[in-house]
Design a protein around this motif. Structure first.
Motif, short mmCIF file in Angstrom:
data_model
loop_
_atom_site.label_atom_id
_atom_site.label_comp_id
_atom_site.label_asym_id
_atom_site.label_seq_id
_atom_site.Cartn_x
_atom_site.Cartn_y
_atom_site.Cartn_z
N GLN A 41 19.41 28.51 18.15
CA GLN A 41 18.01 28.23 18.46
C GLN A 41 17.79 26.71 18.46
O GLN A 41 18.33 26.01 17.61
CB GLN A 41 17.10 28.89 17.42
CG GLN A 41 15.64 28.92 17.80
CD GLN A 41 15.33 29.98 18.85
OE1 GLN A 41 15.85 31.07 18.79
NE2 GLN A 41 14.48 29.65 19.79
N TYR A 42 16.99 26.22 19.39
CA TYR A 42 16.65 24.80 19.44
C TYR A 42 15.58 24.50 18.39
O TYR A 42 14.60 25.23 18.28
CB TYR A 42 16.13 24.43 20.83
CG TYR A 42 15.63 23.01 20.92
CD1 TYR A 42 16.53 21.95 21.00
CD2 TYR A 42 14.27 22.73 20.93
CE1 TYR A 42 16.08 20.65 21.07
CE2 TYR A 42 13.82 21.44 20.99
CZ TYR A 42 14.71 20.39 21.07
OH TYR A 42 14.27 19.11 21.14
N GLN B 148 14.00 28.72 23.73
CA GLN B 148 14.68 27.43 23.75
C GLN B 148 15.90 27.43 22.83
O GLN B 148 15.78 27.72 21.65
CB GLN B 148 13.72 26.31 23.32
CG GLN B 148 12.44 26.24 24.14
CD GLN B 148 12.71 25.95 25.61
OE1 GLN B 148 13.55 25.12 25.95
NE2 GLN B 148 12.00 26.65 26.48
N LYS C 285 17.69 27.64 28.24
CA LYS C 285 16.55 28.57 28.16
C LYS C 285 17.07 29.97 28.44
O LYS C 285 17.76 30.19 29.43
CB LYS C 285 15.47 28.18 29.16
CG LYS C 285 14.22 29.03 29.08
CD LYS C 285 13.15 28.47 30.01
CE LYS C 285 11.87 29.25 29.91
NZ LYS C 285 11.04 28.88 28.79
N ALA D 178 13.17 21.33 17.35
CA ALA D 178 12.73 20.00 17.77
C ALA D 178 12.90 19.00 16.64
O ALA D 178 12.74 19.33 15.46
CB ALA D 178 11.26 20.05 18.21
N GLY E 151 8.14 31.74 25.56
CA GLY E 151 7.64 30.79 24.57
C GLY E 151 8.75 29.97 23.93
O GLY E 151 9.84 29.82 24.47
N ASP E 152 8.46 29.43 22.74
CA ASP E 152 9.41 28.58 22.04
C ASP E 152 10.69 29.32 21.66
O ASP E 152 11.74 28.70 21.51
CB ASP E 152 8.77 27.97 20.79
CG ASP E 152 7.71 26.94 21.11
OD1 ASP E 152 7.72 26.41 22.25
OD2 ASP E 152 6.87 26.66 20.24
N ASP E 153 10.61 30.63 21.51
CA ASP E 153 11.79 31.43 21.15
C ASP E 153 12.84 31.43 22.25
O ASP E 153 13.96 31.89 22.04
CB ASP E 153 11.40 32.86 20.81
CG ASP E 153 10.63 32.96 19.50
OD1 ASP E 153 10.69 32.01 18.70
OD2 ASP E 153 9.97 34.00 19.29
#
Length: 148
Positions: free
Chosen positions: A140-141, A75, A65, A143, A71-73
């Motif tokens: 970038q992760y 991860q 992180k 999912a 936010g998601d950015d």
């Protein structure tokens, strides 16, 4: 959801930052600008899980992180060599190639093509507070289930 005292009233936050600050560490982000052909450095704070979530033949992958992003950015996936003697220049060459591929994909996509292509942005991360300051690759992760 995090909380902090503000006067007599508790503040409520919609982020998960509290759970990461205890394990945070300073890191040097090395990112490549393919248009100008230069590397830039930025000091950031990150939190890296202690156990890899995936393992390949040469590298382990950890969830990370970036604490300066919300936010998601925030991860990411951090990939680090299983061989501590691996030539770290490989990370820089891989990231440079990936960022140049992303630049060309962006140029291609501007030509009104029927199917767009993309590459993940990547950078090199130096974990400067750890012994031997290990060098890692970061993307970038996304999912989903990973298969090789």
């Amino acid at each position: 959801m995090g909380s902090a005292a503000a006067g007599s009233q508790a503040m409520r936050y919609a982020d998960d930052l509290d759970q990461f600050t205890a394990t945070s560490e300073k890191a040097m982000k090395h990112h490549y600008d393919p248009i100008k052909g230069v590397w830039r450095r930025t000091m950031i704070m990150v939190s890296v899980e202690t156990t890899p979530f995936a393992s390949g033949a040469m590298r382990d992958a950890y969830r990370m992180k970036d604490l300066s992003v919300s936010g998601d950015d925030s991860q990411f996936v951090l990939k680090i060599s299983k061989d501590p003697k691996e030539d770290t220049q490989i990370y820089y060459e891989d990231v440079k190639m990936q960022m140049e591929a992303k630049m060309y994909a962006d140029m291609y996509n501007r030509c009104d093509v029927p199917k767009k292509v993309d590459f993940l942005a990547a950078y090199v991360l130096e974990l400067i507070e750890r012994p031997r300051k290990p060098i890692c690759a970061v993307e970038q992760y996304i999912a989903g289930e990973y298969k090789k």
